[in-house]
Scaffold this active site. Structure first.
Site, PDB file in Angstrom:
ATOM      1  CG  ASP A  15      -2.307   0.600   0.830  1.00 14.50           C
ATOM      2  OD1 ASP A  15      -2.708   0.476  -0.337  1.00 14.50           O
ATOM      3  OD2 ASP A  15      -2.959   1.224   1.699  1.00 14.50           O
ATOM      4  CD  GLU A  75       8.649   6.621   0.047  1.00 16.45           C
ATOM      5  OE1 GLU A  75       7.663   5.853   0.080  1.00 16.45           O
ATOM      6  OE2 GLU A  75       8.560   7.863   0.094  1.00 16.45           O
ATOM      7  CD  GLU A 128       3.333  15.295  19.446  1.00 19.96           C
ATOM      8  OE1 GLU A 128       3.056  14.483  18.555  1.00 19.96           O
ATOM      9  OE2 GLU A 128       4.267  15.137  20.235  1.00 19.96           O
ATOM     10  CE1 TYR A 148       3.038   8.908  19.907  1.00 16.92           C
ATOM     11  CE2 TYR A 148       3.673   7.578  18.019  1.00 16.92           C
ATOM     12  CZ  TYR A 148       3.019   8.673  18.541  1.00 16.92           C
ATOM     13  OH  TYR A 148       2.339   9.515  17.699  1.00 16.92           O
ATOM     14  CD  GLU A 168       0.931   8.125  15.077  1.00 20.32           C
ATOM     15  OE1 GLU A 168       2.007   8.627  15.434  1.00 20.32           O
ATOM     16  OE2 GLU A 168       0.652   7.896  13.902  1.00 20.32           O
ATOM     17  CE1 TYR A 190      -8.158   6.607  14.828  1.00 22.52           C
ATOM     18  CE2 TYR A 190      -6.727   4.848  15.548  1.00 22.52           C
ATOM     19  CZ  TYR A 190      -7.179   5.694  14.561  1.00 22.52           C
ATOM     20  OH  TYR A 190      -6.638   5.637  13.303  1.00 22.52           O
ATOM     21  CG  HIS A 220       3.719  11.520   2.574  1.00 19.93           C
ATOM     22  ND1 HIS A 220       3.835  10.175   2.799  1.00 19.93           N
ATOM     23  CD2 HIS A 220       4.181  11.726   1.337  1.00 19.93           C
ATOM     24  CE1 HIS A 220       4.346   9.590   1.729  1.00 19.93           C
ATOM     25  NE2 HIS A 220       4.569  10.515   0.826  1.00 19.93           N
ATOM     26  CE1 TYR A 266       1.809   7.030   1.810  1.00 17.81           C
ATOM     27  CE2 TYR A 266       0.327   8.539   2.942  1.00 17.81           C
ATOM     28  CZ  TYR A 266       1.109   7.393   2.946  1.00 17.81           C
ATOM     29  OH  TYR A 266       1.184   6.614   4.074  1.00 17.81           O
ATOM     30  NE  ARG A 267      -1.471   3.415   2.832  1.00 14.37           N
ATOM     31  CZ  ARG A 267      -0.856   3.039   3.947  1.00 14.37           C
ATOM     32  NH1 ARG A 267       0.090   3.799   4.461  1.00 14.37           N
ATOM     33  NH2 ARG A 267      -1.177   1.918   4.533  1.00 14.37           N
ATOM     34  NE  ARG A 320      -4.814  -2.834  -3.101  1.00 10.73           N
ATOM     35  CZ  ARG A 320      -4.277  -1.921  -2.268  1.00 10.73           C
ATOM     36  NH1 ARG A 320      -5.051  -1.079  -1.618  1.00 10.73           N
ATOM     37  NH2 ARG A 320      -2.979  -1.856  -2.087  1.00 10.73           N
TER      38      ARG A 320
HETATM   39  C1  FAD Z   1      -2.875   5.122  14.683  1.00  8.47           C
HETATM   40  C2  FAD Z   1      -2.447   4.711  13.300  1.00  8.47           C
HETATM   41  C3  FAD Z   1      -1.238   5.143  12.806  1.00  8.47           C
HETATM   42  C4  FAD Z   1      -0.817   4.765  11.522  1.00  8.47           C
HETATM   43  N1  FAD Z   1       0.415   5.149  11.103  1.00  8.47           N
HETATM   44  C5  FAD Z   1       0.888   4.729   9.910  1.00  8.47           C
HETATM   45  C6  FAD Z   1       2.210   5.038   9.501  1.00  8.47           C
HETATM   46  O1  FAD Z   1       2.987   5.609  10.253  1.00  8.47           O
HETATM   47  N2  FAD Z   1       2.612   4.645   8.259  1.00  8.47           N
HETATM   48  C7  FAD Z   1       1.795   3.935   7.434  1.00  8.47           C
HETATM   49  O2  FAD Z   1       2.215   3.564   6.337  1.00  8.47           O
HETATM   50  N3  FAD Z   1       0.546   3.606   7.815  1.00  8.47           N
HETATM   51  C8  FAD Z   1       0.067   3.971   9.014  1.00  8.47           C
HETATM   52  N4  FAD Z   1      -1.207   3.599   9.421  1.00  8.47           N
HETATM   53  C9  FAD Z   1      -2.078   2.892   8.450  1.00  8.47           C
HETATM   54  C10 FAD Z   1      -2.003   1.347   8.485  1.00  8.47           C
HETATM   55  O3  FAD Z   1      -2.444   0.878   9.728  1.00  8.47           O
HETATM   56  C11 FAD Z   1      -0.621   0.785   8.154  1.00  8.47           C
HETATM   57  O4  FAD Z   1      -0.180   1.265   6.906  1.00  8.47           O
HETATM   58  C12 FAD Z   1      -0.582  -0.746   8.107  1.00  8.47           C
HETATM   59  O5  FAD Z   1       0.747  -1.173   7.937  1.00  8.47           O
HETATM   60  C13 FAD Z   1      -1.414  -1.328   6.959  1.00  8.47           C
HETATM   61  O6  FAD Z   1      -1.934  -2.545   7.359  1.00  8.47           O
HETATM   62  P1  FAD Z   1      -1.246  -3.949   7.047  1.00  8.47           P
HETATM   63  O7  FAD Z   1       0.218  -3.758   7.132  1.00  8.47           O
HETATM   64  O8  FAD Z   1      -1.904  -4.923   7.933  1.00  8.47           O
HETATM   65  O9  FAD Z   1      -1.640  -4.159   5.530  1.00  8.47           O
HETATM   66  P2  FAD Z   1      -2.908  -4.924   4.959  1.00  8.47           P
HETATM   67  O10 FAD Z   1      -4.130  -4.363   5.578  1.00  8.47           O
HETATM   68  O11 FAD Z   1      -2.726  -6.364   5.023  1.00  8.47           O
HETATM   69  O12 FAD Z   1      -2.765  -4.485   3.437  1.00  8.47           O
HETATM   70  C14 FAD Z   1      -3.030  -3.218   2.956  1.00  8.47           C
HETATM   71  C15 FAD Z   1      -3.735  -3.330   1.628  1.00  8.47           C
HETATM   72  O13 FAD Z   1      -2.822  -3.806   0.644  1.00  8.47           O
HETATM   73  C16 FAD Z   1      -3.408  -4.815  -0.180  1.00  8.47           C
HETATM   74  N5  FAD Z   1      -2.667  -6.068   0.052  1.00  8.47           N
HETATM   75  C17 FAD Z   1      -2.239  -6.509   1.256  1.00  8.47           C
HETATM   76  N6  FAD Z   1      -1.540  -7.623   1.127  1.00  8.47           N
HETATM   77  C18 FAD Z   1      -1.525  -7.936  -0.168  1.00  8.47           C
HETATM   78  C19 FAD Z   1      -0.931  -8.986  -0.888  1.00  8.47           C
HETATM   79  N7  FAD Z   1      -0.217  -9.907  -0.283  1.00  8.47           N
HETATM   80  N8  FAD Z   1      -1.120  -9.017  -2.225  1.00  8.47           N
HETATM   81  C20 FAD Z   1      -1.818  -8.049  -2.847  1.00  8.47           C
HETATM   82  N9  FAD Z   1      -2.389  -7.016  -2.203  1.00  8.47           N
HETATM   83  C21 FAD Z   1      -2.254  -6.956  -0.875  1.00  8.47           C
HETATM   84  C22 FAD Z   1      -4.828  -4.935   0.237  1.00  8.47           C
HETATM   85  O14 FAD Z   1      -5.655  -4.177  -0.582  1.00  8.47           O
HETATM   86  C23 FAD Z   1      -4.858  -4.369   1.640  1.00  8.47           C
HETATM   87  O15 FAD Z   1      -6.064  -3.806   1.966  1.00  8.47           O
HETATM   88  C24 FAD Z   1      -1.661   3.970  10.700  1.00  8.47           C
HETATM   89  C25 FAD Z   1      -2.892   3.549  11.225  1.00  8.47           C
HETATM   90  C26 FAD Z   1      -3.276   3.904  12.501  1.00  8.47           C
HETATM   91  C27 FAD Z   1      -4.580   3.430  13.022  1.00  8.47           C
END
Ligand code: FAD
Length: 515
Positions: free
Chosen positions: A166, A176, A285, A365, A378, A382, A434, A471-472, A510
Site C-alpha cells: 500500500d 520509504e 500530540e 513512542y 499512536e 482514537y 506527506h 499519496y494513498r 482497489r
Molecule cells: C494510529 C495509526 C497510525 C498509523 N500510522 C501509519 C504510519 O505511520 N505509516 C503507514 O504507512 N501507515 C500507518 N497507518 C495505516 C495502516 O495501519 C498501516 O499502513 C498498516 O501497515 C497497513 O496494514 P497492514 O500492514 O496490515 O496491511 P494490509 O491491511 O494487510 O494491506 C493493505 C492493503 O494492501 C493490499 N494487500 C495486502 N496484502 C496484499 C498482498 N499480499 N497481495 C496483494 N495485495 C495486498 C490490500 O488491498 C490491503 O487492503 C496507521 C494507522 C493507525 C490506526
C-alpha cells in the site's frame, strides 16, 4: 447452510456460492474458509464513513502457501468470484480488512507468516505476507542480530508486506518502504508465479540485493493495485548504528512551520538528517500525551484556537513538534548535533533530547518508532473524539515552507465547516512532504458519519483543484481519488488489468482499478 452469507458476490447464486465454498474448503481445509456471520465480524470493523453493508464480505479464505493460492485462483476464476487479498489486515484509517466491494471474498494471508531468510551480512530479509513487524523484531532480538527495520506507527500488529504494497511509510532512514523493498513473488490471476527483479532467474542469489533485473521493472505495478497476490517480499534491513540520537524540537507558534521546513529541508536532502522529519501539530500530540478533548471543548463545532493554545501551555506541547534523529558514530553525531542546535536556535525552537523525554508517552513512542521498535503509542489518537471513526486525508506537496500554512489553512477551514478538528502532521521525505490529517469522527453517530464523508469529499476536490494529489487513500474514496489522477493513467491501468486479470477476480475496485 453456506448460502446464509449476508453478501453474496455480485451475480452469484447461493447454490453456486455453496459449490465454490466447498471447493475452496477442499483446498485449504474446512476451518480456513469462514462464512459464519459471527466469525466474519473482525473483517467488518471498518473506520470508513459509509455503512458497513457497502463493504460486507461474503466469506474469508486463508490459504497457506503459493500452491494453495494457485488452486484458489482456479476456483474463483471458474465461478467469477472476486477475492480481496490482505496480509495482516490492519490498514486502519485507509480501509481496514474489509473488501473494496460488497460480496468479495477476503483472501486472508495470515497463515503465511514465515520469515524465510535473514542475511546478517547483506542486511536483507525475505518474508511472507502474514509476518508482523513485531514478529520480525522478536526474531532479530532472539538471534541477537544488530539490525533495524523501518515500520509504521501500528507496527506491533501490522506487517511489512501489507504496508509496502500500500506504499506505507515509517520513521527510520529506511522509511520509504517501497524504496527499501527488494524483490517480490506474486501469484497472478491465472495462477502463474512471477518473481520480480533478479528472482526471475533460476539459481540467482541476488534477488534481495539488486532490485532491477533486466527489462522493465515490474515491482511498482503490484503496489496500490490489484494485478496479483504478493506472496513473498524482500526488504533491506539497516545495521543498528553505534549511536542513535533522536530529538524533538518544539515551536510555540503555528506560523513557525514555514521556517521549520525551510531550515530542515537542506539537512534532509543532504542526509545530515537521514530519516523522515515529522512535524506534528498540537492536536496530534495531545491525545497521545494523553489529553482529553472534553476537558477543553464540549458542544458542537471544531475546537477553538484559544483552546489549542491552552492545551499547549497546560501540557508543554509545541504548536509544532519536530521529530527526527541522528544515526551514526558518536563522532559523526557530535558534529551533526551542533548543526541541529544551531538550526533550533536560529528558528526559535526548543530541543528535547532522549534523556529529557523520559515519562512523556508522546515522545517515547516516537523515539521508539524512529529506531524501528514496534509499539501502538499512536492509537491514543482514537481517544480524542471517541466513536472509532478515522480516515486519513494525505495530500503530497513539495517540501517547501510556503506549502505548509497554505495546505493547513485550506484543510482547517474545510474541517471546521463540518465541525472537525485539525489533527495533522507534515512528514518531510527527501523532497516531498506527506501532509497526513486524521479526520476523526464518531462512527456511531450517523450525522457525523455523513459529515465526515462530505468533509473528505470537499477536502479531496479542493486540494485536487490546487494540484495536490493523495499519496494513498481510504478504500471508500478509491474511485474518487483515482479520478483526480486523470483518464490516461486510468486507461493504462485498465489495459493492464485486462491483460493480467481478464475475469476481474483480484480485488476489483482497489485503487479505482476494475474492468
Ligand atoms: C494510529 C495509526 C497510525 C498509523 N500510522 C501509519 C504510519 O505511520 N505509516 C503507514 O504507512 N501507515 C500507518 N497507518 C495505516 C495502516 O495501519 C498501516 O499502513 C498498516 O501497515 C497497513 O496494514 P497492514 O500492514 O496490515 O496491511 P494490509 O491491511 O494487510 O494491506 C493493505 C492493503 O494492501 C493490499 N494487500 C495486502 N496484502 C496484499 C498482498 N499480499 N497481495 C496483494 N495485495 C495486498 C490490500 O488491498 C490491503 O487492503 C496507521 C494507522 C493507525 C490506526
Amino acid at each position: 447452510m453456506v448460502s446464509k452469507s449476508k453478501a453474496l458476490p455480485k451475480g452469484i447464486s447461493a447454490a453456486e456460492f455453496d459449490k465454490a465454498v466447498r471447493e475452496l474448503r477442499a483446498i485449504v481445509g474446512d476451518e480456513y474458509v469462514i462464512v459464519d456471520d459471527d466469525k466474519l465480524a473482525p473483517y467488518r470493523k471498518i473506520m470508513m464513513p459509509v455503512p458497513e453493508a457497502q463493504h460486507e464480505l461474503s466469506a474469508s479464505v486463508m490459504p497457506d502457501g503459493v500452491e494453495q493460492i494457485q488452486r484458489v485462483m482456479k476456483v474463483v476464476n471458474k465461478y467469477r468470484i472476486p477475492v480481496y487479498p490482505i496480509s495482516t489486515g490492519k490498514n486502519l484509517g485507509y480501509g481496514s480488512a474489509a473488501p473494496v466491494q460488497r460480496g468479495q471474498i477476503v483472501m486472508d494471508l495470515r497463515r503465511m507468516n514465515r520469515i524465510i531468510e535473514v542475511d546478517p551480512e547483506l542486511c536483507t530479509a525475505l518474508v511472507e505476507p502474514g509476518v508482523t513487524y513485531q514478529q520480525l523484531y522478536d526474531y532479530l532480538q532472539e538471534h541477537k542480530l544488530p539490525l533495524w527495520f523501518s515500520c509504521p506507527a501500528p507496527s506491533a500488529i501490522a506487517g511489512p508486506v501489507g504496508n509496502m504494497v500500500d506504499r506505507g511509510v515509517g520513521y527510520t532512514p529506511y522509511g520509504e518502504h517501497f524504496l527499501f523493498s527488494c524483490g517480490m513473488e506474486v501469484v497472478l490471476a491465472d495462477g502463474k508465479v512471477l518473481r520480480t527483479g533478479m528472482g526471475a532467474m533460476e539459481n540467482s542469489n541476488t534477488w534481495q540485493v539488486f532490485k532491477w533485473g533486466y527489462g522493465p521493472t515490474l515491482d511498482g505495478i503490484f503496489t496500490q493495485s490489484n494485478f496479483g497476490v504478493v506472496t513473498k517480499m524482500g526488504m533491506w534491513l539497516m545495521p543498528a548504528p553505534p549511536d542513535y540520537r533522536p530529538f524533538c524540537i518544539q515551536y510555540p507558534n503555528e506560523a513557525d512551520i514555514t521556517k521549520i521546513v525551510e531550515a530542515l529541508r537542506p539537512l534532509r536532502i543532504a542526509m545530515v538528517i537521514p530519516n523522515a522529519v515529522v512535524i506534528a501539530h498540537t492536536l496530534w500530540e495531545a491525545p497521545c500525551t494523553p489529553v482529553k478533548r472534553a476537558d477543553y471543548h464540549t458542544g458542537p463545532g471544531a475546537i477553538s484556537d484559544e483552546a489549542v493554545k491552552k492545551i499547549q501551555k497546560d501540557h508543554n506541547i509545541g504548536a509544532w513538534n519536530v521529530y527526527a534523529g541522528l544515526y551514526g558514530t558518536k563522532e559523526t553525531n557530535d558534529a551533526n548535533w551542533k548543526i541541529i542546535e544551531a538550526v533550533a536556535a536560529a528558528t526559535g525552537g526548543k530541543i528535547i533530547t532522549q534523556e529529557q523525554s523520559k515519562g512523556s508517552k508522546a515522545l517515547e513512542y516516537r523515539f521508539d518508532l524512529m529506531k524501528g521498535k514496534p509499539n501502538l503509542g499512536e492509537f491514543g489518537l482514537y481517544n480524542w473524539r471517541g466513536g472509532g471513526g478515522s480516515i486519513w486525508f494525505a495530500p503530497v506537496s513539495q517540501a517547501k515552507g510556503a506549502e505548509t500554512l497554505k495546505q493547513m489553512q485550506m484543510a482547517k477551514t474545510i474541517l471546521a465547516k463540518y465541525g472537525f478538528d485539525y489533527v495533522g502532521e507534515f512528514i518531510v521525505g527527501w523532497r516531498d512532504m506527506h501532509h497526513v490529517i486524521d479526520l476523526l469522527y464518531d462512527r456511531s453517530n450517523p450525522e457525523q458519519m455523513q459529515k465526515a464523508y462530505a468533509c473528505y469529499d470537499e477536502l479531496l476536490h479542493t486540494f485536487a483543484k490546487e494540484g495536490y494529489g493523495m499519496y494513498r487513500a481510504n478504500t471508500a474514496f478509491a474511485e474518487k481519488v483515482a479520478a483526480t489522477y486523470g483518464p490516461v493513467k486510468r486507461d493504462v491501468e485498465k489495459r493492464l488489468k485486462k491483460a493480467l486479470d481478464p475475469n476481474n477476480i483480484i480485488a476489483p475496485g482497489r485503487c479505482g482499478i476494475s474492468l
